[in-house]
Design a protein around this motif. Structure first.
Motif, PDB file in Angstrom:
ATOM      1  N   UNK A  54      96.236  34.339 -11.194  1.00 32.40           N
ATOM      2  CA  UNK A  54      95.256  34.091 -10.132  1.00 32.40           C
ATOM      3  C   UNK A  54      94.554  35.389  -9.741  1.00 32.40           C
ATOM      4  N   UNK A  55      95.289  36.481  -9.667  1.00 26.59           N
ATOM      5  CA  UNK A  55      94.676  37.770  -9.334  1.00 26.59           C
ATOM      6  C   UNK A  55      93.697  38.192 -10.422  1.00 26.59           C
ATOM      7  N   UNK A  56      94.040  37.968 -11.671  1.00 23.83           N
ATOM      8  CA  UNK A  56      93.114  38.273 -12.777  1.00 23.83           C
ATOM      9  C   UNK A  56      91.839  37.446 -12.648  1.00 23.83           C
ATOM     10  N   UNK A  57      91.995  36.171 -12.315  1.00 20.69           N
ATOM     11  CA  UNK A  57      90.840  35.288 -12.170  1.00 20.69           C
ATOM     12  C   UNK A  57      89.969  35.717 -10.986  1.00 20.69           C
ATOM     13  N   UNK A  58      90.593  36.124  -9.890  1.00 21.15           N
ATOM     14  CA  UNK A  58      89.816  36.601  -8.731  1.00 21.15           C
ATOM     15  C   UNK A  58      89.004  37.843  -9.104  1.00 21.15           C
ATOM     16  N   UNK A  59      89.646  38.763  -9.814  1.00 31.08           N
ATOM     17  CA  UNK A  59      88.938  39.994 -10.207  1.00 31.08           C
ATOM     18  C   UNK A  59      87.785  39.698 -11.161  1.00 31.08           C
ATOM     19  N   UNK A  60      87.983  38.730 -12.057  1.00 30.73           N
ATOM     20  CA  UNK A  60      86.956  38.399 -13.047  1.00 30.73           C
ATOM     21  C   UNK A  60      85.872  37.479 -12.474  1.00 30.73           C
ATOM     22  N   UNK A  61      86.136  36.875 -11.325  1.00 34.74           N
ATOM     23  CA  UNK A  61      85.218  35.892 -10.777  1.00 34.74           C
ATOM     24  C   UNK A  61      83.932  36.489 -10.224  1.00 34.74           C
ATOM     25  N   UNK A  62      82.933  35.639 -10.195  1.00 32.62           N
ATOM     26  CA  UNK A  62      81.643  36.022  -9.615  1.00 32.62           C
ATOM     27  C   UNK A  62      81.786  36.112  -8.095  1.00 32.62           C
ATOM     28  N   UNK A  63      80.935  36.897  -7.461  1.00 34.28           N
ATOM     29  CA  UNK A  63      80.976  36.969  -5.992  1.00 34.28           C
ATOM     30  C   UNK A  63      80.723  35.594  -5.364  1.00 34.28           C
ATOM     31  N   UNK A  64      81.306  35.387  -4.207  1.00 36.81           N
ATOM     32  CA  UNK A  64      81.153  34.117  -3.498  1.00 36.81           C
ATOM     33  C   UNK A  64      79.673  33.800  -3.274  1.00 36.81           C
ATOM     34  N   UNK A  65      78.860  34.807  -3.053  1.00 31.10           N
ATOM     35  CA  UNK A  65      77.435  34.599  -2.803  1.00 31.10           C
ATOM     36  C   UNK A  65      76.764  33.847  -3.960  1.00 31.10           C
ATOM     37  N   UNK A  66      77.265  34.050  -5.185  1.00 30.26           N
ATOM     38  CA  UNK A  66      76.694  33.337  -6.329  1.00 30.26           C
ATOM     39  C   UNK A  66      76.914  31.841  -6.210  1.00 30.26           C
ATOM     40  N   UNK A  67      78.100  31.445  -5.789  1.00 29.18           N
ATOM     41  CA  UNK A  67      78.372  30.027  -5.569  1.00 29.18           C
ATOM     42  C   UNK A  67      77.547  29.456  -4.436  1.00 29.18           C
TER      43      UNK A  67
END
Length: 124
Positions: A54-67
């Motif tokens: 989950x931490x890896x996915x959070x780091x790789x994820x797009x910023x919330x603003x994109x969503x």
């Protein structure tokens, strides 16, 4: 874990398909959006392996603003179809195939209604 998350997405697709079947004549627009991997996701309690993932996915994820931008764009310019779906901003087909299958959607609806009725009968 991950299987439950992906299964939840599939069930949401079927709920949208069923809603469209039941209410299409009313002209209500039902929009499904998978914004992709957003850094604000993956919260909750996980075992050690899932915590690392989950931490890896959070780091790789797009910023919330994109969503937020994806949701805002659909609110500002809603699709004309009564049922539409988007994956990371790109439209995906909702007709044909098993993802939005009306028979599967009806089965989910019927099972859900049965569970609700059972819960009501057993409630104090």
């Amino acid at each position: 874990g991950w299987d439950a998350m992906f299964q939840g997405g599939r069930l949401n697709d079927l709920l949208g398909a069923r809603f469209d079947t039941e209410h299409q004549e009313r002209g209500i627009r039902y929009v499904l959006l998978f914004p992709g991997n957003i850094s604000g996701g993956f919260v909750g309690e996980f075992d050690l392996v899932m915590t690392v993932r989950a931490e890896e996915m959070r780091r790789a994820g797009a910023p919330i603003q994109g969503g937020v931008r994806l949701v805002s764009a659909l609110i500002d310019s809603p699709p004309s179809a009564t049922l539409s779906a988007f994956q990371e901003g790109r439209p995906i087909t909702v007709r044909g195939g098993s993802t939005f299958d009306p028979d599967h959607a009806k089965r989910l609806h019927d099972i859900t209604q049965d569970l609700i009725q059972r819960a009501r009968r057993s409630a104090p």
